[in-house]
Design an enzyme around this catalytic site. Structure first.
Site, PDB file in Angstrom:
ATOM      1  N   GLY A 255       0.773  -1.241   0.000  1.00  0.00           N
ATOM      2  CA  GLY A 255       0.000   0.000   0.000  1.00  0.00           C
ATOM      3  C   GLY A 255       0.798   1.281   0.000  1.00  0.00           C
ATOM      4  O   GLY A 255       0.214   2.365  -0.035  1.00  0.00           O
ATOM      5  N   GLU A 297       4.284  -6.350   1.728  1.00  0.00           N
ATOM      6  CA  GLU A 297       3.926  -6.758   0.361  1.00  0.00           C
ATOM      7  C   GLU A 297       3.821  -5.570  -0.593  1.00  0.00           C
ATOM      8  O   GLU A 297       2.742  -5.289  -1.121  1.00  0.00           O
ATOM      9  CB  GLU A 297       2.569  -7.478   0.386  1.00  0.00           C
ATOM     10  CG  GLU A 297       2.520  -8.679   1.296  1.00  0.00           C
ATOM     11  CD  GLU A 297       1.108  -9.149   1.581  1.00  0.00           C
ATOM     12  OE1 GLU A 297       0.966 -10.281   2.077  1.00  0.00           O
ATOM     13  OE2 GLU A 297       0.153  -8.400   1.320  1.00  0.00           O
ATOM     14  N   CYS A 372     -14.570   3.704 -27.590  1.00  0.00           N
ATOM     15  CA  CYS A 372     -15.911   4.268 -27.757  1.00  0.00           C
ATOM     16  C   CYS A 372     -16.543   4.468 -26.391  1.00  0.00           C
ATOM     17  O   CYS A 372     -17.429   3.703 -25.980  1.00  0.00           O
ATOM     18  CB  CYS A 372     -16.759   3.351 -28.612  1.00  0.00           C
ATOM     19  SG  CYS A 372     -16.234   3.445 -30.297  1.00  0.00           S
TER      20      CYS A 372
HETATM   21  C1  LIG Z   1      -3.148  -8.208   0.190  1.00  0.00           C
HETATM   22  C2  LIG Z   1      -2.454  -7.208  -0.633  1.00  0.00           C
HETATM   23  N1  LIG Z   1      -1.123  -7.083  -0.508  1.00  0.00           N
HETATM   24  C3  LIG Z   1      -0.418  -6.192  -1.255  1.00  0.00           C
HETATM   25  C4  LIG Z   1      -1.053  -5.378  -2.168  1.00  0.00           C
HETATM   26  C5  LIG Z   1      -0.213  -4.427  -2.971  1.00  0.00           C
HETATM   27  O1  LIG Z   1      -0.569  -3.120  -2.754  1.00  0.00           O
HETATM   28  P1  LIG Z   1       0.311  -1.941  -3.383  1.00  0.00           P
HETATM   29  O2  LIG Z   1       0.531  -2.251  -4.814  1.00  0.00           O
HETATM   30  O3  LIG Z   1      -0.512  -0.726  -3.167  1.00  0.00           O
HETATM   31  O4  LIG Z   1       1.600  -1.930  -2.615  1.00  0.00           O
HETATM   32  C6  LIG Z   1      -2.436  -5.462  -2.323  1.00  0.00           C
HETATM   33  C7  LIG Z   1      -3.133  -4.589  -3.279  1.00  0.00           C
HETATM   34  O5  LIG Z   1      -4.303  -4.547  -3.452  1.00  0.00           O
HETATM   35  C8  LIG Z   1      -3.164  -6.407  -1.538  1.00  0.00           C
HETATM   36  O6  LIG Z   1      -4.485  -6.538  -1.652  1.00  0.00           O
END
Ligand SMILES: Cc1ncc(COP(=O)(O)O)c(C=O)c1O
Length: 443
Positions: A255, A297, A372
């Site tokens: 995130g 992540e 379109c």
């Molecule tokens: C569980 C989970 N981890 C990681 C991410 C990656 O998020 P970001 O690309 O914003 O770092 C997401 C994105 O939706 C997610 O749902």
């Protein structure tokens, strides 16, 4: 003067004399050789960003550093999976398709995490057989399925529980909500997360290793992560008090935001991780639990800034507005099929003319695609040179995340190629789709 902004383009981009260069290759050369629309990935930039997140996690958390799992959903192909594997970080996959890409390049299963709110039995069994590090369980039905399938294969599967902590963050704000009206995870407030723990504890083929939360996207402040971490750590403490042992892992999801337009900024992973480490350490000390291994992540924060999309201008058109002013519509050869983010949630981008220096005064413009659909807008309002003309190349930076990965074939447009550039050389890493590819699907 060009509106090139080094802070928004990938690290190895520059505007030299009169044209854009990425990874030492000129935009005009890329367009001539590979056609447009074209996603251009700065390979060295990708690898450096992945290494920075890896190093930031390990420096800040020391022996409590878990894994950085690159979020495959942001963008994945075989070459990206190889780069991620070579950096030694993990991969967060949330479908069998993403897992298939990982398998195709022999990605180390011990560094894969499987997500998803509705994993099929096939997806679960493929993940279990491939020996993924963890499956992040998302519902009671799924706990039963993962337990049954793991037991069929004689595997004791490590699982994390996805917890909905009642924290939602977007850009500079986060909110704490009492109820959690989302499809993901087990609610903390309702007690579902606690019930999931006891359910898993009663299943011999599952090993509960910890908790997970993901609170949103494009987040710039640490406060939202801190609030979620606090809540999850209090659940870890409750677990310890009840079961007499400690869960070793805490995954705080992705995130982290990036800058899409001048004036925003991309947070430094070393700053983000050291602030997070402080928050987590303090919360663990207050809850009197051992610090768990912390995983994250990031998707967008790794791939987002590395990629620039090149388009060719097809037409321009000036329209009169009610207030007497005018707007120039600049139509390019792609649009919402290669970048749905502006239409989907009003995402903002920068654009520059990439093949030459702009010479005219700027005028209020809108960059639109060729679909379109009136909502097929890439940039709602931007000041572009009045001398823009058909044949000019437009470059839109920071399109690496959720661009190609969310691309569609709307209006039977073929999905663009992806090219990696490095040290003056360019090579295709995903081919351009052809109409024949699309027609081949029809009976
Ligand atoms: C569980 C989970 N981890 C990681 C991410 C990656 O998020 P970001 O690309 O914003 O770092 C997401 C994105 O939706 C997610 O749902």
């Amino acid at each position: 003067m060009s509106a090139f902004d080094a802070a928004v383009f990938s690290s190895n981009s520059s505007f030299e004399l009169d044209h854009l260069t990425i990874g030492g290759v000129s935009a005009s050369q890329l367009a001539a050789e590979f056609g447009t629309p074209l996603y251009v990935v700065d390979e060295e930039d990708f690898i450096t960003r992945a290494e920075n997140w890896r190093n930031a996690l390990s420096e800040s958390f020391g022996e409590n550093a878990g894994n950085v799992y690159y979020a495959a959903k942001s963008f994945l192909n075989k070459e990206i999976a190889r780069w991620v594997n070579s950096v030694g970080i993990g991969l967060d996959v949330c479908t069998g398709g993403e897992l298939a890409v990982a398998k195709a390049v022999n990605f180390d299963g011990a560094r894969i995490e499987l997500h998803g709110n509705n994993k099929s039995e096939l997806e679960i069994s493929e993940a279990v057989q491939y020996g993924v590090h963890t499956i992040v369980v998302d519902s009671f039905f799924e706990i039963e399925r993962v337990a049954r399938i793991s037991s069929e294969f004689g595997v004791k599967q490590r699982v994390l529980i996805r917890v909905t902590p009642g924290v939602e963050a977007h850009t500079h704000e986060f909110i704490s909500t009492a109820h959690e009206d989302v499809k993901f995870g087990f609610s903390l407030a309702s007690g579902a997360a606690w019930d999931a723990i006891s359910d898993i504890k009663g299943r011999p083929s599952l090993e509960l290793v910890g908790l997970h939360s993901h609170i949103g996207s494009q987040i710039f402040e640490i406060a939202g992560f801190a609030a979620a971490a606090e809540k999850l750590i209090s659940l870890l403490a409750k677990y310890r008090d009840y079961y007499g042992s400690e869960l070793p892992e805490l995954d705080l999801g992705g995130g982290c935001g990036i800058n899409y337009v001048p004036g925003e900024y991309t947070p430094d992973p070393f700053v983000v991780m050291s602030e997070l480490a402080k928050v987590v350490r303090d919360a663990c000390a207050r809850a009197n639990i051992k610090m768990p291994r912390i995983s994250i992540e990031p998707g967008r924060a790794i791939v987002g800034p590395t990629t620039t999309t090149l388009y060719t201008v097809g037409t321009t058109k000036s329209v009169e507005l009610d207030d007497g002013s005018s707007r120039t519509y600049i139509s390019v050869d792609g649009g919402m099929s290669d970048n749905i983010r502006p239409a989907l949630y009003g995402a903002q981008y920068l654009a520059i003319i990439a093949n030459r220096l702009p010479l005219g005064p700027t005028q209020t413009s809108r960059i639109v695609g060729k679909h379109c659909e009136s909502g097929d807008i890439l940039i709602r309002e931007i000041h572009m040179s009045s001398d823009i003309q058909p044949g000019d190349l437009i470059a839109i930076p920071a399109t690496g995340a959720y661009g190609r990965s969310m691309a569609s074939n709307y209006n039977h447009l073929t999905k663009p190629a992806v090219v990696a550039v490095r040290d003056g050389a360019a090579r295709i890493i995903t081919k351009r789709e052809s109409i024949a590819d699309i027609l081949a699907m029809d009976i």
